[in-house]
Write a protein that holds these residues in place. Structure first.
Motif, mmCIF file in Angstrom:
data_model
loop_
_atom_site.group_PDB
_atom_site.id
_atom_site.type_symbol
_atom_site.label_atom_id
_atom_site.label_comp_id
_atom_site.label_asym_id
_atom_site.label_seq_id
_atom_site.Cartn_x
_atom_site.Cartn_y
_atom_site.Cartn_z
ATOM 1 N N GLY A 28 -100.744 78.694 15.404
ATOM 2 C CA GLY A 28 -100.876 77.282 15.746
ATOM 3 C C GLY A 28 -100.278 76.915 17.082
ATOM 4 O O GLY A 28 -100.005 75.734 17.345
ATOM 5 N N GLU A 29 -100.082 77.886 17.943
ATOM 6 C CA GLU A 29 -99.471 77.621 19.249
ATOM 7 C C GLU A 29 -100.389 76.765 20.118
ATOM 8 O O GLU A 29 -101.600 76.938 20.141
ATOM 9 C CB GLU A 29 -99.197 78.944 19.979
ATOM 10 C CG GLU A 29 -98.606 78.771 21.363
ATOM 11 C CD GLU A 29 -98.581 80.067 22.161
ATOM 12 O OE1 GLU A 29 -97.958 80.090 23.230
ATOM 13 O OE2 GLU A 29 -99.201 81.059 21.701
ATOM 14 N N THR A 30 -99.794 75.823 20.831
ATOM 15 C CA THR A 30 -100.517 75.063 21.840
ATOM 16 C C THR A 30 -99.925 75.426 23.199
ATOM 17 O O THR A 30 -98.709 75.550 23.350
ATOM 18 C CB THR A 30 -100.388 73.546 21.611
ATOM 19 O OG1 THR A 30 -98.998 73.194 21.567
ATOM 20 C CG2 THR A 30 -101.041 73.150 20.295
ATOM 21 N N LEU A 31 -100.786 75.594 24.179
ATOM 22 C CA LEU A 31 -100.324 75.970 25.500
ATOM 23 C C LEU A 31 -99.559 74.819 26.137
ATOM 24 O O LEU A 31 -99.884 73.646 25.920
ATOM 25 C CB LEU A 31 -101.506 76.362 26.379
ATOM 26 C CG LEU A 31 -102.299 77.585 25.901
ATOM 27 C CD1 LEU A 31 -103.436 77.886 26.860
ATOM 28 C CD2 LEU A 31 -101.404 78.789 25.753
ATOM 29 N N PRO A 32 -98.528 75.124 26.920
ATOM 30 C CA PRO A 32 -97.709 74.059 27.510
ATOM 31 C C PRO A 32 -98.497 73.211 28.489
ATOM 32 O O PRO A 32 -99.340 73.708 29.239
ATOM 33 C CB PRO A 32 -96.581 74.824 28.212
ATOM 34 C CG PRO A 32 -97.132 76.182 28.460
ATOM 35 C CD PRO A 32 -98.052 76.467 27.314
ATOM 36 N N ALA A 33 -98.232 71.902 28.447
ATOM 37 C CA ALA A 33 -98.809 70.988 29.432
ATOM 38 C C ALA A 33 -97.812 70.864 30.568
ATOM 39 O O ALA A 33 -96.688 70.404 30.372
ATOM 40 C CB ALA A 33 -99.081 69.625 28.790
ATOM 41 N N LEU A 34 -98.205 71.294 31.753
ATOM 42 C CA LEU A 34 -97.264 71.333 32.869
ATOM 43 C C LEU A 34 -97.069 69.974 33.529
ATOM 44 O O LEU A 34 -96.116 69.776 34.273
ATOM 45 C CB LEU A 34 -97.747 72.343 33.914
ATOM 46 C CG LEU A 34 -97.869 73.776 33.400
ATOM 47 C CD1 LEU A 34 -98.352 74.689 34.506
ATOM 48 C CD2 LEU A 34 -96.538 74.275 32.861
ATOM 49 N N GLY A 35 -97.966 69.040 33.226
ATOM 50 C CA GLY A 35 -97.796 67.701 33.763
ATOM 51 C C GLY A 35 -97.898 67.614 35.275
ATOM 52 O O GLY A 35 -97.270 66.745 35.892
ATOM 53 N N LEU A 36 -98.686 68.476 35.873
ATOM 54 C CA LEU A 36 -98.774 68.498 37.328
ATOM 55 C C LEU A 36 -99.997 67.750 37.858
ATOM 56 O O LEU A 36 -100.096 67.517 39.054
ATOM 57 C CB LEU A 36 -98.819 69.951 37.827
ATOM 58 C CG LEU A 36 -97.550 70.761 37.597
ATOM 59 C CD1 LEU A 36 -97.796 72.210 37.982
ATOM 60 C CD2 LEU A 36 -96.404 70.202 38.402
ATOM 61 N N GLY A 37 -100.912 67.364 36.964
ATOM 62 C CA GLY A 37 -102.106 66.695 37.427
ATOM 63 C C GLY A 37 -103.066 67.657 38.104
ATOM 64 O O GLY A 37 -102.833 68.860 38.168
ATOM 65 N N PRO A 38 -104.167 67.134 38.648
ATOM 66 C CA PRO A 38 -105.148 68.007 39.315
ATOM 67 C C PRO A 38 -104.581 68.604 40.586
ATOM 68 O O PRO A 38 -103.644 68.078 41.184
ATOM 69 C CB PRO A 38 -106.308 67.055 39.609
ATOM 70 C CG PRO A 38 -105.663 65.700 39.702
ATOM 71 C CD PRO A 38 -104.541 65.722 38.695
ATOM 72 N N LEU A 39 -105.146 69.720 40.995
ATOM 73 C CA LEU A 39 -104.726 70.344 42.247
ATOM 74 C C LEU A 39 -105.024 69.406 43.413
ATOM 75 O O LEU A 39 -106.109 68.832 43.494
ATOM 76 C CB LEU A 39 -105.473 71.668 42.464
ATOM 77 C CG LEU A 39 -105.074 72.817 41.545
ATOM 78 C CD1 LEU A 39 -106.078 73.950 41.693
ATOM 79 C CD2 LEU A 39 -103.681 73.316 41.882
ATOM 80 N N PRO A 40 -104.074 69.236 44.313
ATOM 81 C CA PRO A 40 -104.318 68.360 45.454
ATOM 82 C C PRO A 40 -105.397 68.916 46.366
ATOM 83 O O PRO A 40 -105.489 70.120 46.567
ATOM 84 C CB PRO A 40 -102.957 68.314 46.164
ATOM 85 C CG PRO A 40 -102.263 69.562 45.733
ATOM 86 C CD PRO A 40 -102.745 69.844 44.341
ATOM 87 N N PRO A 53 -92.003 82.298 38.181
ATOM 88 C CA PRO A 53 -91.742 81.382 37.067
ATOM 89 C C PRO A 53 -92.448 81.844 35.800
ATOM 90 O O PRO A 53 -93.511 82.485 35.863
ATOM 91 C CB PRO A 53 -92.312 80.050 37.578
ATOM 92 C CG PRO A 53 -92.304 80.172 39.069
ATOM 93 C CD PRO A 53 -92.592 81.617 39.348
ATOM 94 N N HIS A 54 -91.886 81.508 34.643
ATOM 95 C CA HIS A 54 -92.438 82.032 33.388
ATOM 96 C C HIS A 54 -93.824 81.483 33.083
ATOM 97 O O HIS A 54 -94.552 82.051 32.263
ATOM 98 C CB HIS A 54 -91.478 81.758 32.225
ATOM 99 C CG HIS A 54 -91.352 80.311 31.846
ATOM 100 N ND1 HIS A 54 -90.529 79.432 32.514
ATOM 101 C CD2 HIS A 54 -91.938 79.593 30.852
ATOM 102 C CE1 HIS A 54 -90.605 78.236 31.959
ATOM 103 N NE2 HIS A 54 -91.458 78.306 30.953
ATOM 104 N N ASP A 73 -94.169 74.085 37.001
ATOM 105 C CA ASP A 73 -93.486 72.834 37.296
ATOM 106 C C ASP A 73 -92.059 73.107 37.755
ATOM 107 O O ASP A 73 -91.610 74.255 37.851
ATOM 108 C CB ASP A 73 -93.512 71.900 36.085
ATOM 109 C CG ASP A 73 -92.833 72.492 34.853
ATOM 110 O OD1 ASP A 73 -92.117 73.509 34.992
ATOM 111 O OD2 ASP A 73 -93.004 71.932 33.756
ATOM 112 N N GLY A 74 -91.334 72.028 38.049
ATOM 113 C CA GLY A 74 -89.983 72.161 38.567
ATOM 114 C C GLY A 74 -89.050 72.874 37.626
ATOM 115 O O GLY A 74 -88.169 73.636 38.053
ATOM 116 N N ASN A 75 -89.224 72.658 36.322
ATOM 117 C CA ASN A 75 -88.344 73.299 35.351
ATOM 118 C C ASN A 75 -88.551 74.809 35.337
ATOM 119 O O ASN A 75 -87.584 75.585 35.314
ATOM 120 C CB ASN A 75 -88.589 72.727 33.957
ATOM 121 C CG ASN A 75 -87.615 73.262 32.933
ATOM 122 O OD1 ASN A 75 -86.403 73.175 33.099
ATOM 123 N ND2 ASN A 75 -88.146 73.844 31.857
ATOM 124 N N ALA A 76 -89.806 75.239 35.369
ATOM 125 C CA ALA A 76 -90.094 76.678 35.387
ATOM 126 C C ALA A 76 -89.549 77.328 36.657
ATOM 127 O O ALA A 76 -89.014 78.445 36.622
ATOM 128 C CB ALA A 76 -91.600 76.914 35.264
#
Length: 656
Positions: free
Chosen positions: A444-456, A337-338, A346-349
């Motif tokens: 001014g780039e901001t790194l993507p927020a993957l929205g995955l939460g903490p590692l289980p 995934p990219h 995440d699922g989209n990647a």
């Protein structure tokens, strides 16, 4: 409706030169004075010559996949929770994937499936028809036998015919040594265990390759294509010797071999590398007195080429790599995934990575032609060159006693380190540009927020016999039985009684973009400590835009703020704007003519305001005078950009 033959012809080709001489003349005209030869000829970092054009050769297809057969489009399964990993696997298989690359959790690592018991492994693959879906086991170093035992136990639990499943077991003893820096037991003992593993799987009825010689490690450590190929051949030789020394026949030992390679955005080099690997293995078998035979080559898009910054550009890289792997003849392929370099996807990647293969397979139909590169002069020549150079290096490794001996002596690591340093210099000087990182970075780039939460957080399931298995887990069959009885990987690991042996210098794996990304992150984090870099713009936009753009891109790549001075202003106005900006470093940006007219005065004005002054470009005859005026550095293409940016950060913060 049937078209007449004449209706299918066009005069498109008539617009192009009819022979090489005419083509070269047209190409030189299009370059407007730039030399043509450096574009047509280059050298890989390991010294292999590459020619962009070469005469067509008679087609010489290199036998790989069956003609017209698509490669196995694998998808990486690495979500920690087995139920989530299972959902991902089923979604991928229902939407284009035809195989799974199953990543077992590594101790202390956040990636990989926590399939640490047979029940959890079964849960992660619930609903996956193992007699239809090929499986690649990607286990932690030194734990390949445990992963193989887990797979064997699952096949037995489900009552499947081992001969009907396609499992790439992924065992590579020397990859593990190179990664870990030591073996859990002596080399003699680990070779014996490996041979028992191969024999046991064969007795159970498994026919898939047990060994996967993994050149991805050499690639990720910075090695060159020749080293990847030679190292793979040398490692395969050591593995075959281990089996021969422990009672297996040559044809059986050689038949256990498969290969794993990294494929990157160097499209033609990647195609040639895979083709060369098939040639080399065919040559090895011929020298060993065996027939050509088939060999499975698994490809994975390069981790080394992935970036954290401007991560969407990774989709371009992986698409090129996937196409090259398919054209080169890979039997199976995993597209990362990219967002892989960010640590999680995440699922989209994952969907986009899966769709890359679907598009290349279904839209380009690249698999429908057996060896599409056959007869293409430039690729054929590069294939032969890589194969010849790799065979020569393989012979050198053999003279050193084989790859194990070379690793123990540090000779193999030194070879890779030399290539890695040369590659790092090319990246630092932007001779090997990285789009989105060292070239054309996003301001001014901001790194993507993957929205995955903490590692289980997962822990091994408790079982009555978990602490002390009643089986001898040193023996592969005992390991399978222990897993069937409920033992966990952690327990097997503890009961294997490791006694570290054969210490070597471990290979250091890293991405090409990492130095630029680390510097940018560091400078962006401390941006308040220094003012912006002031760009002293000499002359109108048309005169300064080229060099100003060059400097802006450079500073953005290093995470440094900058401020443009006034356009077409007098030296005094430029100096006043600098003083107001709070900057401590100014970089002059203009044309050579503008420098001749104004540079000395601008430098003088900036110096009186306390500025450290640099200048973009090579001003030729003006150089000495500008140095005398106070210019302390000339910023040019081909410089070590990392060194320049580190010095710029120091100067912007008021350092000497």
């Amino acid at each position: 409706m049937t078209a007449e033959p004449d209706a299918l012809t066009t005069d498109f080709a008539a617009e192009f030169p009819a022979n090489e001489a005419e083509w070269r003349k047209a190409a030189e005209a299009a370059l407007k004075g730039r030399p043509l030869e450096p574009i047509l000829r280059r050298t890989l970092v390991d010294g292999t010559p590459v020619e962009a054009i070469a005469p067509r050769t008679p087609a010489r297809p290199i036998v790989g996949r069956a003609p017209g057969k698509p490669w196995i489009a694998m998808t990486r399964i690495d979500l920690a929770e087995p139920s989530e990993a299972n959902a991902q696997a089923l979604e991928d298989l229902n939407n284009g994937a035809s195989g799974l690359s199953f990543v077992f959790a590594r101790p202390g690592d956040g990636s990989g499936v926590a399939a640490d018991t047979l029940d959890r492994f079964d849960r992660a693959l619930d609903g996956v028809l193992l007699d239809l879906v090929p499986l690649h086991l990607d286990a932690a170093p030194i734990e390949g036998r445990i992963a193989a035992a887990m797979a064997a136990a699952l096949v037995e639990r489900r009552g499947l015919d081992p001969d009907a499943v396609n499992i790439l077991f992924g065992i590579d003893l020397l990859r593990d040594l190179a990664l870990m820096g030591a073996l859990p037991v002596s080399w003699l003992e680990i070779r014996s265990r490996f041979a028992r593993l191969v024999s046991s799987l064969g007795e159970r009825g498994f026919t898939s390759p047990v060994t996967m010689i993994d050149s991805r490690v050499t690639h990720d450590a910075g090695g060159g294509e020749t080293q990847e190929l030679a190292g793979a051949l040398a490692s395969a030789t050591d593995h075959v010797r281990a089996l021969l020394d422990n009672g297996l026949e040559l044809d059986q030992a050689a038949g256990t071999i498969a290969f794993a390679v990294s494929v990157d955005a160097e499209q033609f080099t990647t195609i040639a590398k895979i083709r060369a690997l098939r040639l080399l293995w065919a040559g090895w078998r011929r020298e060993a007195g065996l027939d050509q035979g088939a060999v499975h080559i698994h490809a994975e898009t390069s981790r080394r080429m992935m970036t954290i910054r401007d991560a969407h550009t990774n989709m371009v890289r992986t698409t090129i790599a996937a196409f090259a792997a398919g054209v080169g003849g890979a039997d199976s392929l995993t597209v990362l995934p990219h967002t892989h370099a960010l640590g999680r996807s995440d699922g989209n990647a994952r969907r986009l990575a899966r769709n890359v293969q679907s598009i290349v397979l279904e839209e380009s139909n690249a698999h429908r032609v057996a060896d599409p590169a056959a007869g293409a002069g430039a690729i054929e020549k590069l294939t032969d060159s890589l194969a010849d150079r790799a065979w020569t290096l393989f012979q050198e490794i053999e003279r050193e006693g084989g790859l194990f001996a070379s690793l123990r002596a540090g000779a193999w690591q030194r070879r890779i380190a030399e290539t890695r340093e040369a590659r790092a210099q090319n990246v630092a000087r932007r001779k090997s540009p990285i789009v989105g990182v060292s070239e054309f970075p996003q301001r001014g780039e901001t790194l993507p927020a993957l929205g995955l939460g903490p590692l289980p957080q997962t822990s091994p399931a408790a079982a009555p016999q978990d602490a002390h298995p009643t089986h001898d887990v040193i023996v592969f069959e005992g390991m399978v039985a222990a897993l069937e009885s409920g033992a966990s990987i952690a327990t097997l690991r503890a009961n294997l009684r490791p006694d570290p042996s054969a210490p070597v210098l471990a290979l250091d794996l890293d991405r090409l973009a990492a130095p630029f990304e680390a510097l940018r992150a560091e400078n962006e984090a401390r941006t308040a400590k220094g003012g912006p870099v002031f760009l002293a713009l000499i002359g109108p936009i048309a005169k300064h835009s080229a060099r100003a753009g060059f400097v802006r891109n450079l500073l953005t790549a290093g995470g440094l703020r900058f401020l443009d001075g006034p356009v077409a202003a007098e030296p005094e106005a430029i100096a006043a704007a600098f003083e107001e900006s709070g900057a401590r470093l100014a970089i002059l940006c203009g044309s050579d003519e503008g420098y001749a007219e104004q540079a000395a005065a601008v430098v003088s004005g900036l110096k009186t305001r306390g500025s450290k002054v640099w200048l973009a470009g090579r001003p030729g005859e003006l150089t000495e005078a500008l140095i005398e005026a106070g210019v302390t550095r000339f910023v040019t293409a081909g410089d070590d950009a990392l060194a320049t940016l580190k010095e710029a950060a120091k100067a912007a913060a008021g350092g000497a």
